[in-house]
Motif scaffolding. Sequence first.
Motif, PDB file in Angstrom:
ATOM      1  N   ILE A 209      24.991  26.095  87.476  1.00 42.84           N
ATOM      2  CA  ILE A 209      24.904  26.254  88.933  1.00 42.84           C
ATOM      3  C   ILE A 209      25.083  27.711  89.321  1.00 42.84           C
ATOM      4  O   ILE A 209      24.354  28.251  90.173  1.00 42.84           O
ATOM      5  N   VAL A 210      26.059  28.373  88.692  1.00 41.64           N
ATOM      6  CA  VAL A 210      26.317  29.783  89.004  1.00 41.64           C
ATOM      7  C   VAL A 210      25.095  30.637  88.689  1.00 41.64           C
ATOM      8  O   VAL A 210      24.683  31.501  89.480  1.00 41.64           O
ATOM      9  N   VAL A 211      24.493  30.418  87.518  1.00 40.98           N
ATOM     10  CA  VAL A 211      23.308  31.193  87.125  1.00 40.98           C
ATOM     11  C   VAL A 211      22.140  30.892  88.057  1.00 40.98           C
ATOM     12  O   VAL A 211      21.396  31.795  88.459  1.00 40.98           O
ATOM     13  N   ALA A 212      21.976  29.625  88.446  1.00 45.19           N
ATOM     14  CA  ALA A 212      20.888  29.260  89.363  1.00 45.19           C
ATOM     15  C   ALA A 212      21.035  29.946  90.710  1.00 45.19           C
ATOM     16  O   ALA A 212      20.044  30.232  91.386  1.00 45.19           O
ATOM     17  N   LEU A 213      22.286  30.230  91.088  1.00 42.80           N
ATOM     18  CA  LEU A 213      22.536  30.906  92.365  1.00 42.80           C
ATOM     19  C   LEU A 213      22.514  32.424  92.235  1.00 42.80           C
ATOM     20  O   LEU A 213      22.811  33.141  93.197  1.00 42.80           O
ATOM     21  N   GLY A 214      22.199  32.912  91.035  1.00 40.98           N
ATOM     22  CA  GLY A 214      22.075  34.351  90.833  1.00 40.98           C
ATOM     23  C   GLY A 214      23.311  35.032  90.287  1.00 40.98           C
ATOM     24  O   GLY A 214      23.351  36.264  90.191  1.00 40.98           O
ATOM     25  N   GLY A 215      24.336  34.283  89.909  1.00 39.26           N
ATOM     26  CA  GLY A 215      25.561  34.878  89.375  1.00 39.26           C
ATOM     27  C   GLY A 215      25.566  34.952  87.862  1.00 39.26           C
ATOM     28  O   GLY A 215      24.589  34.578  87.199  1.00 39.26           O
ATOM     29  N   ASP A 216      26.649  35.465  87.321  1.00 39.18           N
ATOM     30  CA  ASP A 216      26.812  35.575  85.874  1.00 39.18           C
ATOM     31  C   ASP A 216      27.712  34.445  85.376  1.00 39.18           C
ATOM     32  O   ASP A 216      28.699  34.084  86.039  1.00 39.18           O
ATOM     33  N   PRO A 217      27.415  33.894  84.208  1.00 35.05           N
ATOM     34  CA  PRO A 217      28.265  32.820  83.666  1.00 35.05           C
ATOM     35  C   PRO A 217      29.659  33.337  83.339  1.00 35.05           C
ATOM     36  O   PRO A 217      29.834  34.510  82.983  1.00 35.05           O
ATOM     37  N   GLN A 218      30.639  32.472  83.466  1.00 35.15           N
ATOM     38  CA  GLN A 218      32.028  32.829  83.225  1.00 35.15           C
ATOM     39  C   GLN A 218      32.638  31.913  82.167  1.00 35.15           C
ATOM     40  O   GLN A 218      32.237  30.749  82.034  1.00 35.15           O
ATOM     41  N   ILE A 219      33.604  32.450  81.437  1.00 38.18           N
ATOM     42  CA  ILE A 219      34.384  31.624  80.515  1.00 38.18           C
ATOM     43  C   ILE A 219      35.556  31.096  81.332  1.00 38.18           C
ATOM     44  O   ILE A 219      36.641  31.667  81.357  1.00 38.18           O
ATOM     45  N   TRP A 220      35.336  29.985  82.010  1.00 35.98           N
ATOM     46  CA  TRP A 220      36.242  29.521  83.056  1.00 35.98           C
ATOM     47  C   TRP A 220      37.651  29.266  82.560  1.00 35.98           C
ATOM     48  O   TRP A 220      38.629  29.624  83.235  1.00 35.98           O
ATOM     49  N   ILE A 221      37.801  28.651  81.391  1.00 38.26           N
ATOM     50  CA  ILE A 221      39.139  28.250  80.959  1.00 38.26           C
ATOM     51  C   ILE A 221      39.943  29.411  80.376  1.00 38.26           C
ATOM     52  O   ILE A 221      41.083  29.220  79.957  1.00 38.26           O
ATOM     53  N   THR A 222      39.373  30.610  80.354  1.00 35.77           N
ATOM     54  CA  THR A 222      40.125  31.783  79.884  1.00 35.77           C
ATOM     55  C   THR A 222      40.527  32.688  81.034  1.00 35.77           C
ATOM     56  O   THR A 222      41.119  33.746  80.787  1.00 35.77           O
ATOM     57  N   LEU A 223      40.222  32.322  82.271  1.00 38.67           N
ATOM     58  CA  LEU A 223      40.587  33.157  83.420  1.00 38.67           C
ATOM     59  C   LEU A 223      42.038  32.877  83.790  1.00 38.67           C
ATOM     60  O   LEU A 223      42.363  31.793  84.285  1.00 38.67           O
ATOM     61  N   PRO A 224      42.954  33.841  83.560  1.00 40.98           N
ATOM     62  CA  PRO A 224      44.377  33.595  83.837  1.00 40.98           C
ATOM     63  C   PRO A 224      44.610  33.130  85.274  1.00 40.98           C
ATOM     64  O   PRO A 224      43.917  33.558  86.199  1.00 40.98           O
ATOM     65  N   PHE A 225      45.563  32.267  85.433  1.00 41.88           N
ATOM     66  CA  PHE A 225      45.979  31.630  86.671  1.00 41.88           C
ATOM     67  C   PHE A 225      44.960  30.587  87.125  1.00 41.88           C
ATOM     68  O   PHE A 225      45.284  29.416  87.263  1.00 41.88           O
ATOM     69  N   TRP A 226      43.710  31.006  87.343  1.00 38.51           N
ATOM     70  CA  TRP A 226      42.706  30.079  87.846  1.00 38.51           C
ATOM     71  C   TRP A 226      42.360  29.000  86.834  1.00 38.51           C
ATOM     72  O   TRP A 226      41.976  27.889  87.209  1.00 38.51           O
ATOM     73  N   ASN A 227      42.516  29.312  85.546  1.00 38.70           N
ATOM     74  CA  ASN A 227      42.188  28.293  84.540  1.00 38.70           C
ATOM     75  C   ASN A 227      43.125  27.086  84.636  1.00 38.70           C
ATOM     76  O   ASN A 227      42.757  25.970  84.252  1.00 38.70           O
ATOM     77  N   ASN A 228      44.333  27.288  85.154  1.00 38.43           N
ATOM     78  CA  ASN A 228      45.227  26.146  85.364  1.00 38.43           C
ATOM     79  C   ASN A 228      44.610  25.134  86.323  1.00 38.43           C
ATOM     80  O   ASN A 228      44.710  23.925  86.121  1.00 38.43           O
ATOM     81  N   PHE A 229      43.952  25.631  87.360  1.00 42.48           N
ATOM     82  CA  PHE A 229      43.344  24.737  88.334  1.00 42.48           C
ATOM     83  C   PHE A 229      42.136  24.013  87.735  1.00 42.48           C
ATOM     84  O   PHE A 229      41.873  22.857  88.072  1.00 42.48           O
ATOM     85  N   PHE A 230      41.415  24.701  86.844  1.00 43.36           N
ATOM     86  CA  PHE A 230      40.286  24.055  86.183  1.00 43.36           C
ATOM     87  C   PHE A 230      40.774  22.899  85.302  1.00 43.36           C
ATOM     88  O   PHE A 230      40.080  21.879  85.165  1.00 43.36           O
ATOM     89  N   LEU A 231      41.953  23.052  84.713  1.00 44.15           N
ATOM     90  CA  LEU A 231      42.520  21.962  83.923  1.00 44.15           C
ATOM     91  C   LEU A 231      43.051  20.850  84.821  1.00 44.15           C
ATOM     92  O   LEU A 231      42.943  19.664  84.484  1.00 44.15           O
ATOM     93  N   MET A 232      43.612  21.228  85.960  1.00 41.85           N
ATOM     94  CA  MET A 232      44.138  20.220  86.890  1.00 41.85           C
ATOM     95  C   MET A 232      43.041  19.297  87.401  1.00 41.85           C
ATOM     96  O   MET A 232      43.283  18.112  87.651  1.00 41.85           O
TER      97      MET A 232
END
Length: 336
Positions: free
Chosen positions: A182-205
């Motif tokens: 979805i991010v790439v389709a919207l013109g953004g760059d892919p992210q390694i979501w579960i390695t982003l400190p702090f925010w990755n906790n919410f991805f697990l939640m």
Amino acid sequence: MEQLLYASVTIAIGVAAALGYFYGSNLLLDLVFPANIPDSARASRNLRRAGMVRPWLFLGPALVSLTVYLVYPVFSSVVYSLHDRAGENFVGLANYRWMLNDAEFRQSIFNNILWLLVVPAASTLFGLIIAALTDRIWWGNIAKSLIFMPMAISFVGASVIWKFVYDYRDVGAEQIGILNAIVVALGGDPQIWITLPFWNNFFLMVILVWIQTGFAMVLLSAALRGIPEETIEAAVIDGANPWQIFIRIKVPQIWGTIAVVWTTITILVLKVFDIVLAMTNGQWQTQVLANLMFDWMFRGGGDFGRGASIAVVIMVMVVPIMIWNIRNARREIEGR
């Protein structure tokens, strides 16, 4: 096939053993306290005695299991927490002093607090909204079945599913992860979501919220259906709109159920382990208490003292909420 055979044999043996125990114990009880005897006074006395003993025959296996697998481990954990890594030499409160000064333990406490703030609230809120909406549509039962379905999946299985959702591929490569696609389709760059400190906790939640929303929905839906129609009709006659009826009439009447759902999910969150282990193994600042306990107990050289001290902390956090939850559920059942 071999595993399926072993599982089938184990189930068959377990069921047969349970039936044999209950049949044999009741037969033995009737032999010890016979009721079909000429002496009516003695027969009546035997019936009373058998009636007093019989419930304990049914409770016996459960009580033994609770003692062996719950009570004994609690006391054993407290004892181990006061000993060294090998569980041999008494060290007093040294393990608890270590916890207070350990950065990873403090990070785990912070992450657990985040989970406590987000997951119970989000799961209960979404469950309440879905319960209210699905009761108003003809295909509500189908929707409830779909939403409840994640409850049938193990935490590890759910984590594997969400790993595909968060999957990352290099820039320019085809993204198989839904979120990065979805991010790439919207013109953004892919992210390694579960390695982003702090925010990755919410991805697990999100994973636990996805699972527990179905649980909250089922209980809250039943509570909503138990609201007397007279109160809703009176509110309609007084000119209340649907929003006012929901907030001021329905929610206050099911507040006890909401509290039970909230605290039940809270207890689960305090013990969360599988999702973190399967997704990140506590890396990238996602460590939680249960996973930290597992690391020290079985991975950090087998330090039983530190692992047990973390287990005691989790128990101390869980027990008060569990007691309150049981009391509140009992009041709800008794209608007080």
